[in-house]
Design an enzyme around this catalytic site. Structure first.
Site, PDB file in Angstrom:
ATOM      1  N   GLU A 125       0.889  -1.177   0.000  1.00  0.00           N
ATOM      2  CA  GLU A 125       0.000   0.000   0.000  1.00  0.00           C
ATOM      3  C   GLU A 125       0.914   1.209   0.000  1.00  0.00           C
ATOM      4  O   GLU A 125       1.557   1.495   1.021  1.00  0.00           O
ATOM      5  CB  GLU A 125      -0.863   0.008   1.269  1.00  0.00           C
ATOM      6  CG  GLU A 125      -1.781  -1.182   1.415  1.00  0.00           C
ATOM      7  CD  GLU A 125      -3.016  -1.073   0.554  1.00  0.00           C
ATOM      8  OE1 GLU A 125      -3.082  -0.171  -0.301  1.00  0.00           O
ATOM      9  OE2 GLU A 125      -3.907  -1.912   0.718  1.00  0.00           O
ATOM     10  N   CYS A 165      -1.992   9.200   2.644  1.00  0.00           N
ATOM     11  CA  CYS A 165      -1.784   8.657   1.300  1.00  0.00           C
ATOM     12  C   CYS A 165      -2.928   9.087   0.395  1.00  0.00           C
ATOM     13  O   CYS A 165      -2.721   9.387  -0.771  1.00  0.00           O
ATOM     14  CB  CYS A 165      -1.665   7.147   1.368  1.00  0.00           C
ATOM     15  SG  CYS A 165      -3.016   6.353   2.260  1.00  0.00           S
TER      16      CYS A 165
HETATM   17  P1  NAD Z   1       8.278   4.823   4.629  1.00  0.00           P
HETATM   18  O1  NAD Z   1       8.211   4.042   3.367  1.00  0.00           O
HETATM   19  O2  NAD Z   1       9.424   5.680   4.881  1.00  0.00           O
HETATM   20  O3  NAD Z   1       8.173   3.849   5.892  1.00  0.00           O
HETATM   21  C1  NAD Z   1       7.110   2.939   6.063  1.00  0.00           C
HETATM   22  C2  NAD Z   1       7.564   1.816   6.968  1.00  0.00           C
HETATM   23  O4  NAD Z   1       8.574   1.055   6.299  1.00  0.00           O
HETATM   24  C3  NAD Z   1       8.192   2.247   8.298  1.00  0.00           C
HETATM   25  O5  NAD Z   1       7.775   1.346   9.307  1.00  0.00           O
HETATM   26  C4  NAD Z   1       9.671   2.114   8.015  1.00  0.00           C
HETATM   27  O6  NAD Z   1      10.450   1.928   9.182  1.00  0.00           O
HETATM   28  C5  NAD Z   1       9.713   0.898   7.143  1.00  0.00           C
HETATM   29  N1  NAD Z   1      10.874   0.765   6.280  1.00  0.00           N
HETATM   30  C6  NAD Z   1      11.723   1.756   5.863  1.00  0.00           C
HETATM   31  N2  NAD Z   1      12.665   1.243   5.036  1.00  0.00           N
HETATM   32  C7  NAD Z   1      12.405  -0.085   4.925  1.00  0.00           C
HETATM   33  C8  NAD Z   1      13.008  -1.140   4.190  1.00  0.00           C
HETATM   34  N3  NAD Z   1      14.058  -0.949   3.400  1.00  0.00           N
HETATM   35  N4  NAD Z   1      12.470  -2.381   4.294  1.00  0.00           N
HETATM   36  C9  NAD Z   1      11.389  -2.599   5.065  1.00  0.00           C
HETATM   37  N5  NAD Z   1      10.765  -1.630   5.787  1.00  0.00           N
HETATM   38  C10 NAD Z   1      11.270  -0.388   5.716  1.00  0.00           C
HETATM   39  O7  NAD Z   1       6.888   5.611   4.656  1.00  0.00           O
HETATM   40  P2  NAD Z   1       6.443   6.704   5.710  1.00  0.00           P
HETATM   41  O8  NAD Z   1       7.245   7.924   5.400  1.00  0.00           O
HETATM   42  O9  NAD Z   1       6.429   6.108   7.070  1.00  0.00           O
HETATM   43  O10 NAD Z   1       4.925   6.932   5.275  1.00  0.00           O
HETATM   44  C11 NAD Z   1       4.533   7.867   4.319  1.00  0.00           C
HETATM   45  C12 NAD Z   1       4.279   7.210   2.984  1.00  0.00           C
HETATM   46  O11 NAD Z   1       3.389   6.128   3.137  1.00  0.00           O
HETATM   47  C13 NAD Z   1       3.624   8.147   1.980  1.00  0.00           C
HETATM   48  O12 NAD Z   1       4.199   7.975   0.710  1.00  0.00           O
HETATM   49  C14 NAD Z   1       2.177   7.691   1.969  1.00  0.00           C
HETATM   50  O13 NAD Z   1       1.476   8.011   0.800  1.00  0.00           O
HETATM   51  C15 NAD Z   1       2.324   6.230   2.195  1.00  0.00           C
HETATM   52  N6  NAD Z   1       1.111   5.657   2.769  1.00  0.00           N
HETATM   53  C16 NAD Z   1       0.378   4.794   2.014  1.00  0.00           C
HETATM   54  C17 NAD Z   1      -0.796   4.263   2.501  1.00  0.00           C
HETATM   55  C18 NAD Z   1      -1.607   3.315   1.678  1.00  0.00           C
HETATM   56  O14 NAD Z   1      -2.389   2.599   2.253  1.00  0.00           O
HETATM   57  N7  NAD Z   1      -1.450   3.271   0.383  1.00  0.00           N
HETATM   58  C19 NAD Z   1      -1.213   4.593   3.790  1.00  0.00           C
HETATM   59  C20 NAD Z   1      -0.444   5.473   4.544  1.00  0.00           C
HETATM   60  C21 NAD Z   1       0.734   5.976   4.022  1.00  0.00           C
END
Ligand code: NAD
Length: 481
Positions: free
Chosen positions: A251, A285
């Site tokens: 997502e 998002c």
């Molecule tokens: P992010 O991708 O930086 O982090 C998300 C999660 O992934 C965190 O728990 C982080 O620690 C973990 N993570 C980071 N690097 C990783 C790796 N290499 N392998 C595995 N896990 C890793 O996102 P964010 O900044 O926390 O959230 C914002 C983003 O999320 C925005 O782009 C937003 O649009 C998106 N978002 C999407 C949805 C959806 O349902 N489509 C919902 C909420 C947020």
């Protein structure tokens, strides 16, 4: 197991949950209250050994949990939902403290977590008879996948964790929740609370640093990664999971267009659409990220949107009447500020906002509307994830549809029109996983939630979302040897 006991306290002991036990780590770290810049309490930094222990416990729990009945699993999920609801106020306060969102929205998020868990509890995957004749019967059934890792972002830690825990455990799969290092508190506490209703190893949590997500996705133990976060990270997760062919649901980010038609009540539409762009300080998002307004109402819409933006109160989330909290962390703060630096560089017209007051503590951004920037400018093509949004104009239906779809993202979209034929016609041509008419950002636990294009792979929630936590099996029953 039993009912939520009085020993549970949201305000102390932020520990990992491994195999039913609260476990600390040698090293600790902490998040920051984004409204004050003050440190929040210490949380664990899980090591590779902790990951091994949680994976081993989850695998062990799978053997028995996957064989429990739906009724038994439902009872545990209902217990968690009730307990979370009972602690709504404490969780909401903690959420405001760690995430920054105003208290009324924090309460709404706890409510959404509870509502989602209860909605999933009404779903059940049935065996389906695909074909039957005198000779044979073919049944399609769904079997649990194994151990799931739920990776959660920092914008909706409670809602999104509940959206992963419910479907995973109901379909017979233990889950390890990995919160964002920016917002670990509520997730650690929800999982601690879950221990009162689930056997050891079924619902676990690991808090850690930036290396924890990669450790979990690369580990050979887990069978599925349910990931919510940015598109950039989603690609890394998929790459890492591919090495062991783990199932993934991704997502990811969005760049949602809202198309406003000429026949709307302009003042009402302007206020609603703009609030859906600024909600949660734009860190959603599914927030409205591009507003396309019909040229015949453009000026009036812009003026109403500006009026609304000026009426918004920003501040610490417990202050009376605050609609806009800070952005959640310094990294995001710096990222959003790059769009403000572009205002002068790119000569964008600012309808409202445009300057930040850096004198206050906390990561506050002034709500900002950019008036008709170029279609290929960053503010239109990228997801700022902050309270800054472009207003654009259109006159031809096919042209605005093409512009709305001219993005690699495809998470949400909306059409605002009092002519439902027109709205439906436009809506059906938009390339996005969730398309709304006369609203936006109203997801439902019974509707599939996922992105088209680079906004994701697969979808979560709904009966279909439950299937994504399962293997599908065709069972061929020949009636005679
Ligand atoms: P992010 O991708 O930086 O982090 C998300 C999660 O992934 C965190 O728990 C982080 O620690 C973990 N993570 C980071 N690097 C990783 C790796 N290499 N392998 C595995 N896990 C890793 O996102 P964010 O900044 O926390 O959230 C914002 C983003 O999320 C925005 O782009 C937003 O649009 C998106 N978002 C999407 C949805 C959806 O349902 N489509 C919902 C909420 C947020």
């Amino acid at each position: 197991m039993g009912s939520a006991g009085p020993q549970f306290d949201v305000w102390s002991n932020y520990l990992n949950t491994i195999d039913g036990k609260q476990v600390g780590t040698e090293k600790t770290r902490h998040g920051i209250n984004p409204a004050t810049g003050k440190p929040n309490p210490e949380v664990p930094v899980a090591t590779a050994k902790d990951v091994d222990a949680a994976v081993e416990a989850g695998k062990r729990a799978f053997v028995t949990w996957s064989k429990t009945s739906w009724d038994e699993r439902r009872k545990a999920v209902a217990g968690l939902a009730d307990a979370l609801e009972k602690h709504t106020n404490d969780f909401a306060k903690l959420l405001t403290q760690e995430q920054g969102k105003p208290i009324q929205f924090a309460q709404g998020e706890v409510g959404a977590g509870v509502m989602w868990l209860r909605a999933f509890n009404k779903l059940e995957l049935q065996e389906e008879v695909i074909q039957e004749d005198d000779d044979k019967k073919i049944i399609q059934r769904y079997t649990p996948l194994g151990l799931v890792v739920g990776i959660v972002p920092w914008n909706f830690p409670i809602h999104l964790a509940c959206g992963k825990i419910g479907p995973s455990v109901l379909t017979g799969n233990p889950i390890i929740i990995k919160p964002s290092p920016f917002t670990p508190y509520c997730d650690l506490k929800i999982v601690e609370l879950a221990q009162q209703f689930f056997p050891p190893g079924v619902v676990q949590a690991l808090s850690g640093g930036d290396d924890l997500g990669p450790m979990l996705t690369a580990h050979p133990g887990p069978d599925k990664i349910s990931f919510t976060g940015s598109t950039v990270t989603g690609k890394k997760v998929m790459e890492s999971a591919a090495k062991t062919l783990k199932r993934v649901t991704l997502e990811l980010g969005g760049n949602d267009p809202a198309i406003v038609c000429a026949n709307v009540d302009v003042a009402a539409a302007a206020q609603k659409v703009t609030s859906l762009a600024f909600m949660n300080s734009g860190q959603i998002c599914l927030a409205v990220k591009r507003i396309y307004v019909h040229e015949s109402i453009y000026e009036q819409f812009r003026d109403e949107a500006v009026k609304f933006a000026k009426s918004i109160k920003s501040g610490e989330g417990n202050e009376e009447g605050v609609f806009l909290g800070p952005v959640q962390n310094s990294m995001q703060f710096e990222k959003v500020k790059t769009f403000f630096s572009d205002i002068e560089k790119e000569k964008w017209n600012v309808a409202v906002g445009g300057k930040n007051d850096d004198s206050k503590p906390g990561y506050f951004i002034t709500p900002t509307i950019i008036d008709k920037p170029a279609e290929d400018s960053r503010i239109v093509t990228e997801e700022p994830f902050g309270p800054i949004v472009p207003l654009l104009t259109w006159k031809d239906e096919d042209d605005v549809i093409a512009r709305a779809n001219n993005t690699k993202m495809g998470l949400g979209a909306s059409v605002w029109s009092n002519d439902l034929d027109q709205a439906g016609r436009i809506a059906r041509q938009l390339e996005a996983g969730s398309v709304w008419v006369n609203t936006h950002l109203e997801p439902d636990p019974n509707a599939p939630f996922g992105g088209h294009k680079e906004s994701g792979i697969g979808f979560e929630w709904s009966i279909g979302g439950l299937k994504a936590f399962c293997n599908v099996q065709s069972l061929f029953l020949k009636k005679k040897v």
